[in-house]
Design a protein around this motif. Structure first.
Motif, PDB file in Angstrom:
ATOM      1  N   UNK A 103       0.216  -2.667 -12.805  1.00 56.24           N
ATOM      2  CA  UNK A 103      -0.437  -3.835 -12.219  1.00 56.24           C
ATOM      3  C   UNK A 103      -0.562  -3.717 -10.703  1.00 56.24           C
ATOM      4  N   UNK A 104       0.450  -3.162 -10.042  1.00 56.98           N
ATOM      5  CA  UNK A 104       0.464  -3.007  -8.578  1.00 56.98           C
ATOM      6  C   UNK A 104       0.623  -1.530  -8.201  1.00 56.98           C
ATOM      7  N   UNK A 105      -0.352  -0.717  -8.497  1.00 51.70           N
ATOM      8  CA  UNK A 105      -0.199   0.716  -8.249  1.00 51.70           C
ATOM      9  C   UNK A 105      -0.013   1.070  -6.775  1.00 51.70           C
ATOM     10  N   UNK A 106      -0.428   0.198  -5.852  1.00 51.18           N
ATOM     11  CA  UNK A 106      -0.269   0.482  -4.428  1.00 51.18           C
ATOM     12  C   UNK A 106       1.199   0.587  -4.025  1.00 51.18           C
ATOM     13  N   UNK A 107       2.080  -0.139  -4.713  1.00 51.69           N
ATOM     14  CA  UNK A 107       3.510  -0.082  -4.401  1.00 51.69           C
ATOM     15  C   UNK A 107       4.053   1.306  -4.733  1.00 51.69           C
ATOM     16  N   UNK A 108       3.461   1.941  -5.743  1.00 49.31           N
ATOM     17  CA  UNK A 108       3.931   3.239  -6.215  1.00 49.31           C
ATOM     18  C   UNK A 108       2.946   4.348  -5.854  1.00 49.31           C
ATOM     19  N   UNK A 109       2.175   4.128  -4.810  1.00 56.21           N
ATOM     20  CA  UNK A 109       1.090   5.044  -4.457  1.00 56.21           C
ATOM     21  C   UNK A 109       1.540   6.473  -4.146  1.00 56.21           C
ATOM     22  N   UNK A 110       2.636   6.617  -3.444  1.00 53.71           N
ATOM     23  CA  UNK A 110       3.024   7.959  -2.996  1.00 53.71           C
ATOM     24  C   UNK A 110       3.661   8.791  -4.103  1.00 53.71           C
ATOM     25  N   UNK A 111       4.421   8.159  -4.958  1.00 52.42           N
ATOM     26  CA  UNK A 111       5.115   8.904  -6.000  1.00 52.42           C
ATOM     27  C   UNK A 111       5.638   7.937  -7.037  1.00 52.42           C
ATOM     28  N   UNK A 112       5.872   8.454  -8.201  1.00 53.62           N
ATOM     29  CA  UNK A 112       6.350   7.631  -9.300  1.00 53.62           C
ATOM     30  C   UNK A 112       7.875   7.575  -9.309  1.00 53.62           C
ATOM     31  N   UNK A 113       8.382   6.626 -10.073  1.00 45.88           N
ATOM     32  CA  UNK A 113       9.815   6.534 -10.313  1.00 45.88           C
ATOM     33  C   UNK A 113      10.087   7.058 -11.724  1.00 45.88           C
ATOM     34  N   UNK A 114      11.340   7.099 -12.086  1.00 46.24           N
ATOM     35  CA  UNK A 114      11.702   7.503 -13.440  1.00 46.24           C
ATOM     36  C   UNK A 114      11.090   6.529 -14.443  1.00 46.24           C
ATOM     37  N   UNK A 115      11.017   5.250 -14.086  1.00 46.18           N
ATOM     38  CA  UNK A 115      10.546   4.223 -15.012  1.00 46.18           C
ATOM     39  C   UNK A 115       9.068   3.868 -14.838  1.00 46.18           C
ATOM     40  N   UNK A 116       8.343   4.507 -13.908  1.00 45.75           N
ATOM     41  CA  UNK A 116       6.918   4.219 -13.725  1.00 45.75           C
ATOM     42  C   UNK A 116       6.137   4.498 -15.001  1.00 45.75           C
ATOM     43  N   UNK A 117       5.129   3.664 -15.224  1.00 51.54           N
ATOM     44  CA  UNK A 117       4.284   3.809 -16.421  1.00 51.54           C
ATOM     45  C   UNK A 117       5.133   3.939 -17.685  1.00 51.54           C
ATOM     46  N   UNK A 118       6.198   3.152 -17.711  1.00 55.35           N
ATOM     47  CA  UNK A 118       7.113   3.101 -18.864  1.00 55.35           C
ATOM     48  C   UNK A 118       7.768   4.449 -19.159  1.00 55.35           C
ATOM     49  N   UNK A 119       7.967   5.240 -18.127  1.00 60.11           N
ATOM     50  CA  UNK A 119       8.635   6.528 -18.291  1.00 60.11           C
ATOM     51  C   UNK A 119       7.731   7.627 -18.797  1.00 60.11           C
ATOM     52  N   UNK A 120       6.432   7.517 -18.544  1.00 60.56           N
ATOM     53  CA  UNK A 120       5.489   8.524 -19.055  1.00 60.56           C
ATOM     54  C   UNK A 120       5.773   9.917 -18.497  1.00 60.56           C
TER      55      UNK A 120
END
Length: 139
Positions: free
Chosen positions: A96-113
């Motif tokens: 929903x807010x991809x700008x917050x995660x723009x630089x890199x993903x977290x372990x849980x980003x996109x439900x852990x994809x």
């Protein structure tokens, strides 16, 4: 006679579950260390969320190993439920807010994809396992 029972109740599927949590703990810890040490200023929120995931996976691993005691059993429940909430909340926010995660993903980003959705499925197995072990809980 001596009591030769194990100090933990992990057997069968519990062993596999604990092993997967340990692998995720190592992966998340490594990821967050590299992210924070190397480029923290690029995306502090996602990198700190990766570190939080690492702590949760470490706690869940230890709690599952020691879940025979009531305190560790409850800690395992807390860790697994916190993980599920983290995956759902961070996963949703990363979409929903991809700008917050723009630089890199977290372990849980996109439900852990990035981890083949293991972070989304793992707490569900953890909940099932802990619920199935409820009768074995000790005082």
């Amino acid at each position: 006679m001596t009591d030769t029972r194990s100090s933990h109740r992990i057997t069968g599927i519990g062993t596999v579950l604990t092993f997967v949590y340990a692998v995720m703990a190592l992966a998340a810890t490594g990821r967050s260390f590299v992210q924070i040490a190397g480029r923290f200023e690029q995306a502090p929120v996602p990198y700190l969320l990766s570190a939080a995931a690492a702590v949760v996976y470490i706690l869940a691993t230890i709690a599952l190993l020691l879940s025979r005691s009531r305190g560790w059993y409850r800690t395992a429940w807390f860790a697994v439920l916190f993980e599920l909430a983290g995956v759902v909340i961070v996963g949703t926010l990363s979409i929903v807010l991809p700008d917050v995660f723009h630089a890199d993903a977290t372990v849980w980003s996109n439900y852990g994809s990035g981890y083949v959705w293991i972070p989304l499925v793992l707490p569900l197995f953890g909940i099932w396992y802990l619920a199935s072990q409820r009768k074995k809980e000790t005082r």
